[in-house]
Design an enzyme around this catalytic site. Structure first.
Site, mmCIF file in Angstrom:
data_model
loop_
_atom_site.group_PDB
_atom_site.id
_atom_site.type_symbol
_atom_site.label_atom_id
_atom_site.label_comp_id
_atom_site.label_asym_id
_atom_site.label_seq_id
_atom_site.Cartn_x
_atom_site.Cartn_y
_atom_site.Cartn_z
ATOM 1 N N ASP A 177 0.912 -1.133 0.000
ATOM 2 C CA ASP A 177 0.000 0.000 0.000
ATOM 3 C C ASP A 177 0.952 1.182 0.000
ATOM 4 O O ASP A 177 1.528 1.516 1.036
ATOM 5 C CB ASP A 177 -0.882 0.014 1.251
ATOM 6 C CG ASP A 177 -1.900 1.136 1.181
ATOM 7 O OD1 ASP A 177 -1.538 2.241 0.714
ATOM 8 O OD2 ASP A 177 -3.062 0.930 1.573
ATOM 9 N N HIS A 178 1.154 1.777 -1.173
ATOM 10 C CA HIS A 178 2.269 2.728 -1.262
ATOM 11 C C HIS A 178 2.069 3.952 -0.368
ATOM 12 O O HIS A 178 3.020 4.656 -0.067
ATOM 13 C CB HIS A 178 2.578 3.105 -2.712
ATOM 14 C CG HIS A 178 1.532 3.947 -3.354
ATOM 15 N ND1 HIS A 178 0.416 3.412 -3.940
ATOM 16 C CD2 HIS A 178 1.434 5.282 -3.491
ATOM 17 C CE1 HIS A 178 -0.324 4.397 -4.407
ATOM 18 N NE2 HIS A 178 0.267 5.537 -4.154
ATOM 19 N N HIS A 240 -5.889 2.710 0.937
ATOM 20 C CA HIS A 240 -5.191 3.904 1.438
ATOM 21 C C HIS A 240 -5.957 4.653 2.537
ATOM 22 O O HIS A 240 -5.387 5.026 3.557
ATOM 23 C CB HIS A 240 -4.906 4.880 0.291
ATOM 24 C CG HIS A 240 -4.330 4.225 -0.923
ATOM 25 N ND1 HIS A 240 -3.324 3.290 -0.852
ATOM 26 C CD2 HIS A 240 -4.625 4.359 -2.243
ATOM 27 C CE1 HIS A 240 -3.013 2.890 -2.079
ATOM 28 N NE2 HIS A 240 -3.792 3.514 -2.934
HETATM 29 P P1 NAD Z 1 1.165 -1.981 -17.172
HETATM 30 O O1 NAD Z 1 -0.031 -2.442 -17.919
HETATM 31 O O2 NAD Z 1 1.829 -0.724 -17.581
HETATM 32 O O3 NAD Z 1 2.266 -3.112 -17.172
HETATM 33 C C1 NAD Z 1 1.962 -4.482 -17.070
HETATM 34 C C2 NAD Z 1 3.191 -5.325 -17.357
HETATM 35 O O4 NAD Z 1 2.818 -6.705 -17.346
HETATM 36 C C3 NAD Z 1 3.850 -5.080 -18.705
HETATM 37 O O5 NAD Z 1 5.242 -5.232 -18.527
HETATM 38 C C4 NAD Z 1 3.314 -6.235 -19.547
HETATM 39 O O6 NAD Z 1 4.166 -6.603 -20.603
HETATM 40 C C5 NAD Z 1 3.266 -7.341 -18.533
HETATM 41 N N1 NAD Z 1 2.291 -8.399 -18.890
HETATM 42 C C6 NAD Z 1 0.964 -8.257 -19.074
HETATM 43 N N2 NAD Z 1 0.409 -9.435 -19.401
HETATM 44 C C7 NAD Z 1 1.411 -10.356 -19.414
HETATM 45 C C8 NAD Z 1 1.476 -11.766 -19.666
HETATM 46 N N3 NAD Z 1 0.379 -12.469 -19.984
HETATM 47 N N4 NAD Z 1 2.673 -12.380 -19.565
HETATM 48 C C9 NAD Z 1 3.775 -11.693 -19.241
HETATM 49 N N5 NAD Z 1 3.772 -10.355 -18.997
HETATM 50 C C10 NAD Z 1 2.610 -9.697 -19.085
HETATM 51 O O7 NAD Z 1 0.733 -1.938 -15.639
HETATM 52 P P2 NAD Z 1 1.350 -1.019 -14.476
HETATM 53 O O8 NAD Z 1 0.673 0.300 -14.498
HETATM 54 O O9 NAD Z 1 2.823 -1.055 -14.526
HETATM 55 O O10 NAD Z 1 0.805 -1.746 -13.155
HETATM 56 C C11 NAD Z 1 1.377 -2.920 -12.627
HETATM 57 C C12 NAD Z 1 0.751 -3.218 -11.290
HETATM 58 O O11 NAD Z 1 0.997 -2.163 -10.407
HETATM 59 C C13 NAD Z 1 -0.763 -3.388 -11.321
HETATM 60 O O12 NAD Z 1 -1.132 -4.326 -10.358
HETATM 61 C C14 NAD Z 1 -1.261 -2.024 -10.899
HETATM 62 O O13 NAD Z 1 -2.544 -2.080 -10.319
HETATM 63 C C15 NAD Z 1 -0.217 -1.631 -9.899
HETATM 64 N N6 NAD Z 1 -0.076 -0.205 -9.691
HETATM 65 C C16 NAD Z 1 0.324 0.624 -10.697
HETATM 66 C C17 NAD Z 1 0.490 1.974 -10.449
HETATM 67 C C18 NAD Z 1 0.959 2.907 -11.532
HETATM 68 O O14 NAD Z 1 1.187 4.061 -11.203
HETATM 69 N N7 NAD Z 1 1.152 2.480 -12.741
HETATM 70 C C19 NAD Z 1 0.237 2.494 -9.188
HETATM 71 C C20 NAD Z 1 -0.157 1.640 -8.178
HETATM 72 C C21 NAD Z 1 -0.302 0.295 -8.446
#
Ligand code: NAD
Length: 490
Positions: A177-178, A240
């Site tokens: 939980d950032h 959060h």
């Molecule tokens: P994103 O969609 O940008 O990235 C997803 C990644 O997963 C990519 O590298 C993609 O290639 C890979 N991927 C997807 N399907 C795949 C598969 N079948 N096999 C192998 N690789 C696969 O998502 P994100 O924004 O980086 O988010 C990642 C996690 O972090 C999520 O759980 C999201 O809820 C959480 N999160 C993200 C943020 C943010 O600011 N982006 C903030 C808080 C939490």
């Protein structure tokens, strides 16, 4: 001090989170000399990338985060890449081979962190494969970092947790939980427990109410598809907002160990009064943004956004009243509010103290303002204490004064600070600022009661707040009913 030797395996390494937060955070630790030289990172995702392509991606991500960029090449040389299909055992066997090689090359002592930064539907599958394909079979520590969301309700969270527990013990699971990595959220405990001034007053005899706000100016942007299934209640409140409330409400722990701190937070959550059935409408307010103007820019309503149902029932705003039924807090409302497209980006906590028993300065027609303790979490970081003092001059007139402490946080969009702290903690084996399953399960059960009502009864007044405002009228009325109002203080 320095982290132990570690191999960090990032699943979803080509994604947004890795680029904006994880790589810059690791780099900052490296820069500060907090990361052991004995580290390596394996990035995995679907794309076919070479190690070099990945390294230059890492390089670019650090460059675009700004700040120092000394030694990036050296840092990036510790990064390796392997294309990966999350459901295919062969993929994991390949990863294991690479992990074993790097373990030798960098003397990593078999210590492994698996960071799941991917779509949540894969969390369980990956964790299972990590065990069945032998990646967790290592002589060092093994830890699993799980991004949000941890399930979308209690049953799905329980199912996910059960699946993870086949491969990792509770102590090895680090649920992110950032907000818990944010400097001023961590400061809540210090302000409370390191000052003679606050803790004696931190109860229903001296505090009238607490207000927690986390407002965003941004709308749903390009995350419409995801957000339609989530909404503000699941996306922000379950994790959060409830976490911040728990930190404010918890009893002082007997020490600062992971176990004690998390068990006190868990106990606070056990005293959180469930809001069910008819109570939902009385204690919780949902909102959805309509059109509006922010900084002179005309913005569309939520229902006009990409990948959003034109008749969407998804809430982009929630306000609610939490009550902790225990000796300390009986009768003190904790109001929470969070939403998108509000007038300012601001996360803060306002603790409003009760009025003094009698106003001696009334004759000088001074309305005494209540004492407030404001904890600014982002983008400003600091605390402000609102007091009353004598106005300079002959008359006995009062005037409000503010004592201010500012943490002078980095105000940029790209402060990777929270992730930096959390990754460091995980490498050190400190899970205090990660959520325990007990906290997650309690908060989902609380949230599920509310969703049950909101999902069966569609909101008939959406959109009910204009972009660029502080939410629907009902949010103000929620406090007015109790004789309070949202403090607009800065
Ligand atoms: P994103 O969609 O940008 O990235 C997803 C990644 O997963 C990519 O590298 C993609 O290639 C890979 N991927 C997807 N399907 C795949 C598969 N079948 N096999 C192998 N690789 C696969 O998502 P994100 O924004 O980086 O988010 C990642 C996690 O972090 C999520 O759980 C999201 O809820 C959480 N999160 C993200 C943020 C943010 O600011 N982006 C903030 C808080 C939490």
């Amino acid at each position: 001090s320095e982290t132990p030797a570690s191999l960090i395996m990032i699943f979803g390494a080509t994604g947004d989170l890795a680029k904006r937060k994880l790589f810059p955070s690791l780099y900052n630790l490296y820069q500060k000399g907090k990361l052991s030289e004995n580290f390596a990172v394996i990035g995995t995702a679907r794309r076919e990338w070479s190690h070099e392509t990945f390294q230059s991606h890492v390089y670019d991500s650090i460059k675009s985060a700004g700040g120092e960029n000394e030694g990036i090449d050296q840092f990036a040389s510790h990064f390796y890449y392997q294309a990966h299909d999350v459901t295919d055992s062969d993929s994991y066997l390949g990863l294991k081979k690479l992990a074993d090689q790097l373990d030798k090359k960098y003397e990593l002592e078999g210590n492994r962190i698996f960071y799941l930064s991917m779509a949540p539907e894969f969390f369980g599958t990956i964790a299972s494969h990590l065990k069945t394909d032998g990646l967790t079979d290592t002589k060092g520590y093994k830890r699993l970092i799980i991004e949000k969301p941890f399930g979308h309700n209690y049953p799905s969270a329980k199912e996910l947790n059960d699946q993870l527990r086949h491969s990792f013990s509770e102590e090895e699971i680090y649920r992110i939980d950032h907000y818990l990595g944010k400097a001023m959220v961590q400061n809540i405990q210090v302000i409370r427990f390191a000052n003679a001034l606050f803790e004696p007053l931190w109860n229903n005899r001296y505090i009238s109410n607490i207000q927690i706000t986390s407002s965003e100016v941004l709308g749903v942007e390009e995350r419409g598809g995801y957000y339609e299934k989530s909404g503000a209640l699941r996306d922000m409140v379950q994790n959060h907002m409830i976490q911040m409330a728990a930190l404010l409400a918890m009893e002082p722990p007997i020490n600062l160990s992971t176990e004690e701190v998390r068990s006190e937070k868990g106990r606070a959550l056990k005293s959180l009064r469930p809001v069910e059935g008819d109570e939902v409408e009385k204690n919780f307010v949902r909102g959805q943004y309509g059109k509006g103007t922010i900084d002179g820019k005309e913005l569309p309503g939520y229902r006009e956004e990409a990948n959003v149902d034109p008749a969407s029932n998804t809430e982009t705003f929630v306000a609610g009243k939490l009550l902790f039924d225990n000796f300390r807090w009986a009768g003190v409302p904790f109001y929470i509010r969070t939403g998108k497209r509000m007038s300012s980006k601001d996360t803060k906590i306002v603790v409003q103290f009760k009025d003094i028993p009698m106003n001696l300065y009334y004759k000088a027609k001074n309305e005494l303002a209540p004492n407030l303790l404001v904890i600014h979490i982002q983008p400003d970081e600091g605390i402000t204490l609102h007091l009353n003092a004598k106005r300079i001059g002959q008359e006995m007139e009062t005037t409000p004064v503010k004592l201010n402490f500012s943490n002078k946080g980095l105000h940029g969009m790209n402060t990777p600070e929270a992730y930096e702290k959390l990754m460091y903690d995980c490498m050190k084996g400190d899970a205090t600022n990660f959520t325990h399953w007990d906290e997650v399960s309690l908060s989902w059960k609380f949230i599920d009661n509310i969703s049950a009502v909101w999902e069966t009864k569609k909101a008939d007044d959406y959109p009910n707040y204009a972009s660029g405002t502080m939410g629907p009228k009902a949010s103000d009325e929620l406090l007015e009913k109790d004789g309070f109002f949202w403090w607009p203080v800065t």
